[in-house]
Design a protein around this motif. Structure first.
Motif, PDB file in Angstrom:
ATOM      1  N   LEU A  93       0.820  -1.211   0.000  1.00 23.18           N
ATOM      2  CA  LEU A  93       0.000   0.000   0.000  1.00 23.18           C
ATOM      3  C   LEU A  93       0.855   1.263   0.000  1.00 23.18           C
ATOM      4  CD1 LEU A  93      -2.735  -1.111   2.573  1.00 23.18           C
ATOM      5  CD2 LEU A  93      -2.896  -1.102   0.083  1.00 23.18           C
ATOM      6  N   ILE A  94       1.863   1.291   0.879  1.00 25.54           N
ATOM      7  CA  ILE A  94       2.721   2.481   0.964  1.00 25.54           C
ATOM      8  C   ILE A  94       3.566   2.619  -0.296  1.00 25.54           C
ATOM      9  CG2 ILE A  94       4.577   3.596   2.264  1.00 25.54           C
ATOM     10  CD1 ILE A  94       3.546   2.105   4.748  1.00 25.54           C
ATOM     11  N   GLY A  95       4.085   1.490  -0.787  1.00 24.94           N
ATOM     12  CA  GLY A  95       4.908   1.531  -1.996  1.00 24.94           C
ATOM     13  C   GLY A  95       4.126   1.980  -3.203  1.00 24.94           C
ATOM     14  N   ALA A  96       2.857   1.591  -3.284  1.00 21.18           N
ATOM     15  CA  ALA A  96       2.026   2.010  -4.411  1.00 21.18           C
ATOM     16  C   ALA A  96       1.855   3.521  -4.433  1.00 21.18           C
ATOM     17  CB  ALA A  96       0.661   1.336  -4.327  1.00 21.18           C
ATOM     18  N   VAL A  97       1.773   4.119  -3.234  1.00 25.29           N
ATOM     19  CA  VAL A  97       1.620   5.580  -3.151  1.00 25.29           C
ATOM     20  C   VAL A  97       2.937   6.285  -3.458  1.00 25.29           C
ATOM     21  CG1 VAL A  97       1.117   7.496  -1.598  1.00 25.29           C
ATOM     22  CG2 VAL A  97      -0.285   5.435  -1.505  1.00 25.29           C
ATOM     23  N   VAL A  98       4.011   5.833  -2.823  1.00 26.90           N
ATOM     24  CA  VAL A  98       5.307   6.503  -2.964  1.00 26.90           C
ATOM     25  C   VAL A  98       5.848   6.372  -4.383  1.00 26.90           C
ATOM     26  CG1 VAL A  98       7.717   6.470  -2.221  1.00 26.90           C
ATOM     27  CG2 VAL A  98       5.879   6.298  -0.530  1.00 26.90           C
ATOM     28  N   PHE A  99       5.716   5.177  -4.977  1.00 29.55           N
ATOM     29  CA  PHE A  99       6.272   4.939  -6.296  1.00 29.55           C
ATOM     30  C   PHE A  99       5.269   5.181  -7.423  1.00 29.55           C
ATOM     31  CE2 PHE A  99       9.065   1.944  -3.793  1.00 29.55           C
ATOM     32  CZ  PHE A  99      10.172   2.775  -3.859  1.00 29.55           C
ATOM     33  N   HIS A 100       4.065   5.644  -7.065  1.00 31.11           N
ATOM     34  CA  HIS A 100       3.046   5.966  -8.068  1.00 31.11           C
ATOM     35  C   HIS A 100       2.811   4.795  -9.022  1.00 31.11           C
ATOM     36  CE1 HIS A 100       3.407  10.059  -6.600  1.00 31.11           C
ATOM     37  NE2 HIS A 100       4.704  10.034  -6.867  1.00 31.11           N
ATOM     38  N   ALA A 275       4.757 -15.084  -1.660  1.00 27.88           N
ATOM     39  CA  ALA A 275       5.463 -15.315  -2.924  1.00 27.88           C
ATOM     40  C   ALA A 275       4.908 -14.422  -4.025  1.00 27.88           C
ATOM     41  CB  ALA A 275       5.351 -16.789  -3.325  1.00 27.88           C
ATOM     42  N   GLY A 276       3.590 -14.231  -4.041  1.00 26.90           N
ATOM     43  CA  GLY A 276       2.989 -13.364  -5.050  1.00 26.90           C
ATOM     44  C   GLY A 276       3.347 -11.908  -4.853  1.00 26.90           C
ATOM     45  N   LEU A 277       3.332 -11.457  -3.607  1.00 25.85           N
ATOM     46  CA  LEU A 277       3.624 -10.045  -3.331  1.00 25.85           C
ATOM     47  C   LEU A 277       5.077  -9.692  -3.611  1.00 25.85           C
ATOM     48  CD1 LEU A 277       1.609  -9.236  -0.070  1.00 25.85           C
ATOM     49  CD2 LEU A 277       1.151  -8.472  -2.392  1.00 25.85           C
ATOM     50  N   THR A 278       5.980 -10.642  -3.418  1.00 23.21           N
ATOM     51  CA  THR A 278       7.391 -10.330  -3.654  1.00 23.21           C
ATOM     52  C   THR A 278       7.688 -10.078  -5.126  1.00 23.21           C
ATOM     53  OG1 THR A 278       7.865 -12.711  -3.731  1.00 23.21           O
ATOM     54  CG2 THR A 278       8.254 -11.572  -1.648  1.00 23.21           C
ATOM     55  N   ARG A 279       6.753 -10.428  -5.990  1.00 24.17           N
ATOM     56  CA  ARG A 279       6.941 -10.147  -7.420  1.00 24.17           C
ATOM     57  C   ARG A 279       6.417  -8.772  -7.806  1.00 24.17           C
ATOM     58  NH1 ARG A 279       5.009 -15.596  -7.434  1.00 24.17           N
ATOM     59  NH2 ARG A 279       6.665 -17.078  -7.969  1.00 24.17           N
ATOM     60  N   SER A 280       5.776  -8.084  -6.858  1.00 24.08           N
ATOM     61  CA  SER A 280       5.232  -6.759  -7.141  1.00 24.08           C
ATOM     62  C   SER A 280       6.328  -5.707  -7.048  1.00 24.08           C
ATOM     63  CB  SER A 280       4.115  -6.415  -6.152  1.00 24.08           C
ATOM     64  OG  SER A 280       3.744  -5.061  -6.248  1.00 24.08           O
ATOM     65  N   PRO A 281       6.441  -4.784  -8.022  1.00 25.93           N
ATOM     66  CA  PRO A 281       7.451  -3.720  -7.949  1.00 25.93           C
ATOM     67  C   PRO A 281       7.299  -2.842  -6.717  1.00 25.93           C
ATOM     68  CG  PRO A 281       6.526  -3.858 -10.157  1.00 25.93           C
ATOM     69  CD  PRO A 281       5.681  -4.734  -9.288  1.00 25.93           C
ATOM     70  N   ALA A 282       6.073  -2.781  -6.156  1.00 22.14           N
ATOM     71  CA  ALA A 282       5.861  -1.962  -4.969  1.00 22.14           C
ATOM     72  C   ALA A 282       6.423  -2.606  -3.717  1.00 22.14           C
ATOM     73  CB  ALA A 282       4.365  -1.704  -4.776  1.00 22.14           C
ATOM     74  N   VAL A 283       6.711  -3.911  -3.772  1.00 18.60           N
ATOM     75  CA  VAL A 283       7.190  -4.635  -2.606  1.00 18.60           C
ATOM     76  C   VAL A 283       8.634  -5.064  -2.759  1.00 18.60           C
ATOM     77  CG1 VAL A 283       6.881  -6.719  -1.219  1.00 18.60           C
ATOM     78  CG2 VAL A 283       4.882  -5.450  -2.015  1.00 18.60           C
ATOM     79  N   ALA A 284       8.989  -5.572  -3.946  1.00 21.37           N
ATOM     80  CA  ALA A 284      10.318  -6.146  -4.144  1.00 21.37           C
ATOM     81  C   ALA A 284      11.397  -5.120  -3.901  1.00 21.37           C
ATOM     82  CB  ALA A 284      10.437  -6.709  -5.562  1.00 21.37           C
ATOM     83  N   THR A 285      12.479  -5.543  -3.282  1.00 19.53           N
ATOM     84  CA  THR A 285      13.599  -4.647  -3.025  1.00 19.53           C
ATOM     85  C   THR A 285      14.644  -4.804  -4.102  1.00 19.53           C
ATOM     86  OG1 THR A 285      14.670  -6.325  -1.694  1.00 19.53           O
ATOM     87  CG2 THR A 285      13.287  -4.736  -0.542  1.00 19.53           C
TER      88      THR A 285
END
Length: 294
Positions: A93-100, A275-285
């Motif tokens: 959620l936070i990454g989606a906002v910060v990284f648009h 495993a699914g969330l770690t593939r999201s650009p908003a989550v992956a480091t």
């Protein structure tokens, strides 16, 4: 399971997620800081320290630690640590906002699966009871098992590569994080005795040493391979080992019998969601800002 325990654990997860996202945002490096060697490393460090986002992330990290300590002080270890798995939900959620970056349908599905798995696991396990401290004999026995498990996992990591190495390192890191949380819970009991009570107990120094080891192992884990392998081992390992430590050290009660089936189902759903969330650009480091900027 008290409301304060749940709220503090979720706040700790949210602040930790904010730390990850803000410090990733601060890690956008100018071309002048590229390259290798001591000079480039100092340039990158100086750049990070000049970024308000980095300091905001450091502040969020401190708040996360405070919230976790409060949660461990008033609640069960087997409740607090599994709830920290919600960090990935907050990171999304936070990454989606910060990284648009608007999450796609697959990411939202993973979000829902992780949330459902976490809720099912905690509802089925229904952790309760337990004491605030563990006697020395229990610590010695459990500590010996943890050290043996850590050595075994690090041995695998040292002699393998690829996904197996990443999974072994993620599991080893989870052992250290779970042990650190258990030690912190012991330290919180000494708070009423003031600084001398905290500084004269061995758990304080053990928590610092094991916590530092966990942080160092985490850095190794993040460089060992894809997050889709290491993160489920880390997240689920921390939750499940903490549940076991809550039972073995503090005598916390976990539902068994037929409830083991929904508990196992909840853990599997958590693994799938992580495993699914770690593939999201908003989550992956480890991604460059240019890769996620819109």
């Amino acid at each position: 399971m008290t409301v304060l325990t749940v709220v503090m654990a979720l706040l700790s997860a949210a602040f930790n997620a904010a730390t990850s996202v803000l410090q990733r945002r601060a890690a956008v490096e100018p071309a002048t800081s590229s390259g290798r060697g001591p000079a480039a490393a100092w340039a990158r460090a100086a750049f990070l320290l000049s970024q308000p986002q980095w300091w905001a992330g450091a502040g969020a990290m401190a708040l996360s630690a405070v919230c976790q300590v409060i949660a461990l002080d008033v609640g069960e270890l087997s409740v607090v640590q599994p709830l920290l798995a919600s960090e990935l939900l907050f990171t999304l959620l936070i990454g989606a906002v910060v990284f648009h970056r608007r999450p796609d349908a697959g990411t939202w599905s993973s979000f829902a699966v992780l949330a459902a798995g976490l809720a099912l696991f905690l509802a089925a396990a229904d952790p309760s009871g337990g004491g605030e401290t563990a006697d020395r004999e229990r610590w010695l026995a459990v500590g010996a098992v943890l050290v043996a498990a850590l050595g075994f996992l690090l041995g695998i990591a040292a002699h393998t590569g690829g996904p197996l190495r990443a999974a072994a390192l993620g599991s080893a890191t989870s052992v250290c994080f779970a042990a650190t949380a258990a030690l912190i819970k012991e330290v919180t009991v000494r708070f009423p005795d003031g600084a001398m009570g905290v500084l004269t107990t061995w758990q304080t120094y053990a928590a610092a040493a094991v916590g530092l080891t966990a942080v160092l192992l985490l850095q190794w884990t993040l460089r060992a391979g894809t997050l889709a392998v290491s993160q489920p081992a880390l997240t689920l390992g921390d939750a499940l080992i903490s549940v076991a430590l809550g039972v073995l050290l503090f005598g916390e009660d976990i539902a068994t019998g037929w409830r083991l089936l929904p508990e196992l189902l909840g853990a599997c759903l958590m693994a799938i969601g992580v495993a699914g969330l770690t593939r999201s650009p908003a989550v992956a480091t480890g991604e460059r800002w240019d890769d996620v900027r819109t």
